[in-house]
Design an enzyme around this catalytic site. Sequence first.
Site, PDB file in Angstrom:
ATOM      1  CB  SER A 159      -0.943   0.044   1.292  1.00  0.00           C
ATOM      2  OG  SER A 159      -1.954   0.919   1.088  1.00  0.00           O
ATOM      3  CG  ASP A 183      -6.393  -3.625  -3.455  1.00  0.00           C
ATOM      4  OD1 ASP A 183      -7.241  -2.779  -2.980  1.00  0.00           O
ATOM      5  OD2 ASP A 183      -4.956  -3.076  -3.504  1.00  0.00           O
ATOM      6  CG  HIS A 214      -4.848  -3.335   0.002  1.00  0.00           C
ATOM      7  ND1 HIS A 214      -4.376  -2.690  -1.157  1.00  0.00           N
ATOM      8  CD2 HIS A 214      -4.049  -2.475   0.990  1.00  0.00           C
ATOM      9  CE1 HIS A 214      -3.814  -1.581  -0.991  1.00  0.00           C
ATOM     10  NE2 HIS A 214      -3.689  -1.528   0.530  1.00  0.00           N
TER      11      HIS A 214
END
Lengths: 482, 482
Positions: free
Chosen positions: A153, A407, A432
């Site tokens: 991320s 995601d 994710h």
Amino acid sequence: MFKFILVFLLINCNYGKYLYQTKFLSVPVDHFSFANNASFKLRYLINDTYWDSNGPIFFYTGNEGNITVFAENSGFIWEIADTFGALIVFAEHRYYGESMPFGNKSLINNSYLGYLSSSQALADYVYLIDYLQSNKNYADYSIRNPVVAFGGSYGGMLAAWIRMKYPAFVLGAIASSAPIYQFQGLTPCETYNDILTSVYNVSSNNNCPYIIKKSWPALRQVLSSPNGTEWLISTWKLCRPIQSKESIDTLIIDWLTNVYSNLAMANYPYPANFLAPLPAYPVKEFCRKLKLENINNITLLLTDLGNALQVYSNFTGKSECLNINSSTSDIGEDVWDYQACTEMVMPMCSGKFGMFEEERWNFTKYSADCEKRFGVPPIRPDLAILEYGGKDIKSASNIVFSNGLMDPWSGGGVLQDVSPNVRAILIPDGAHHLDLRSYNELDPKSVISARKFHQQAIRHWLKTYKTENLELNSVNIQNNYA
Amino acid sequence: MFKFILVFLLINCNYGKYLYQTKFLSVPVDHFSFANNASFKLRYLINDTYWDSNGPIFFYTGNEGNITVFAENSGFIWEIADTFGALIVFAEHRYYGESMPFGNKSLINNSYLGYLSSSQALADYVYLIDYLQSNKNYADYSIRNPVVAFGGSYGGMLAAWIRMKYPAFVLGAIASSAPIYQFQGLTPCETYNDILTSVYNVSSNNNCPYIIKKSWPALRQVLSSPNGTEWLISTWKLCRPIQSKESIDTLIIDWLTNVYSNLAMANYPYPANFLAPLPAYPVKEFCRKLKLENINNITLLLTDLGNALQVYSNFTGKSECLNINSSTSDIGEDVWDYQACTEMVMPMCSGKFGMFEEERWNFTKYSADCEKRFGVPPIRPDLAILEYGGKDIKSASNIVFSNGLMDPWSGGGVLQDVSPNVRAILIPDGAHHLDLRSYNELDPKSVISARKFHQQAIRHWLKTYKTENLELNSVNIQNNYA
């Protein structure tokens, strides 16, 4: 506002499984100017169990949260360290966890918070890497331990960027679910919510997005009717008292929007903890509770939705109520919002055909909200593009961008190979940064392949590094210009 | 101390020959933090006479001085602009010339001066480049005007670094006489003075360095004897009164050391202006005035030296005295010294066999002097290495490093090809960034070749840029890792 929190708490069942020492290094508050020459202690976690002293350093570029959370939820790094003889380091991002530049004052106001930026964080990491590389002979870099950066991320964005900006200190990067294209003008603002809709669609056989789409006007109607809010709090079993800086309507709707995001991001094939414990494939579980035949009956529709929400916050059956006030202690949401207001301005909107209410990206409102909250509007929404090059990353090398197509953040990710050394790996049924998590027997094949690819890439970088350094003095360079 | 000023005033005979508009752009004082959100006006000079609107931008990354000086002394850029259909831009470095972040207060103390750093300067330039590229479509970089950076000396370091750090905004760089390896641990501290000695040696047939070596004890003896200083001031025709922050002895010796440096840097094959007007090959002229047979006679030796010094400061015969107090108005020596005290820490020393007095690099003394003068010691002598990678620049591309081997700064330069796209060009009989100067019929062949090479490189970059952007969507990427 600020409904999109880029990273989230993934406490998995292995909590406490990974052993590390906690250390601190004094680093400069400001790496780029000299007006403030203070320093502070940056936290990092380190494990040398598997380390061959000539081996690489696996360096997790911490994102917006307590670094222990990322150490506990990046099992992949721990699982491959032995094979590579790697030193494992998880570095904490300034202004999160225990890495506070000005102690208790750090989050008070902009004059303290102002040193929070991705550039400063990257420079912290380089400072730490330089410290960890015990042999600091800058004239002969071949004897330094090569560093491989990892991150998921926002941490993945940092992993990619640290390789781009500091290639002398970072040999390569595994950037998982890193939406480096999620900035103004690079990715349409509705992409995120369009992918969310699509995840809910493929996870259900009852046209789940259509039911959700229908729920918004129903919700608005109830919330604006006498005693409607009271009915909803009771039916949805929301915890009392509800504390909100905004109106309760806004709080509920923002919270609900966030739930849809979080369920998709943590849509893993096995039960995991994500803010609260979740079942395997939580989106499917959620959608199963909704009934297409009830969409025209407001009471039934919202009651179904209340039941579905139990999947999100009461999977264990132990919660007595859904706490929509709660923010986690480990993820610094307020601090991230400051970043989102200064350099991480990621435009978001919802189109006509998605499962959300239609909503345009309103930069003016966004700015005003930032100004009100932090005293700084996003003066430079293009800052990250200027600093990191936007979509023009063809000069980079040794980066793997991996994205799960389940995601919603994948829409702002690098989904196509950029060059032979900047590769895009797609994990069709991945959520994710699933690839950074530890092995699970329920893992889909695609994530197992991705993890293999990562290892091949790292092996290739290390091999090339060795070869290049051996050949450095005898290299026969061709003339490109003559 | 601070005797090595990296860049120097090269006012040539073409002053006023180049036409430009003077403009200002408001840029942030701090590009990397948000604690100070002030902005200031950065000056730049621009000429669009030769510009084809699809053509490149030739962007001079200004160094430590008034930008008009660099515009007037980089004739090469002006001379090739027509061929390339280029827009010409000379950007001024913050804290020099008219680009003062805090107006009159800018140089008062560290709290104002503190935003002076190479990183901030590079970010200023990227901000300006982004502004100049009228089409800001970040998703499709192929339609932006490609930028080629140029710079000499510290400006050359900035040109190389801006390509390394911001490859999306700068296609390539011509970095002339850029000593990016002149940092701690990368280049032996005596190299600079060893090259100087060698320049004086090959420029004379009377063992000039030996005579100079002998002059130091003579000078010390005279300066410490009664009336000796008075005699020297009179014999050397130094201007009165002498103003010095240090002792007169130190001032004279530092000044003399600086003169030897400057003569070598401006050792051009034709008369040029360098702080004061100089003849062609001034080192040779200087050495000619010294007589080997006088080395054992202090009076004669120093009288010879006084005559030789007339070459440096009185070539035109118009000066009535040598002004050792003078600092130029256009080069910000004090400001550069601040940079040398913070991030541009370049260790210098003199070995036993050179023409200077033996002197070790004394970091402790250097730090103390910095502390005394600016209130900040060099807290991070490795800062530039961490920021720019030291000698590990193999990930860079599209840079030409050119060095004149008669230039003492060449010792800290890139003298070997790093890769097919990071090339080293040697100009055996060239002084300091001679290749950036305008054509002169007395130019040696080596500098003419270097300028040809620069143009070939730029042509190659531009061609590749076009090809890559055309092929971008159809690129067939080979798999390096599988």
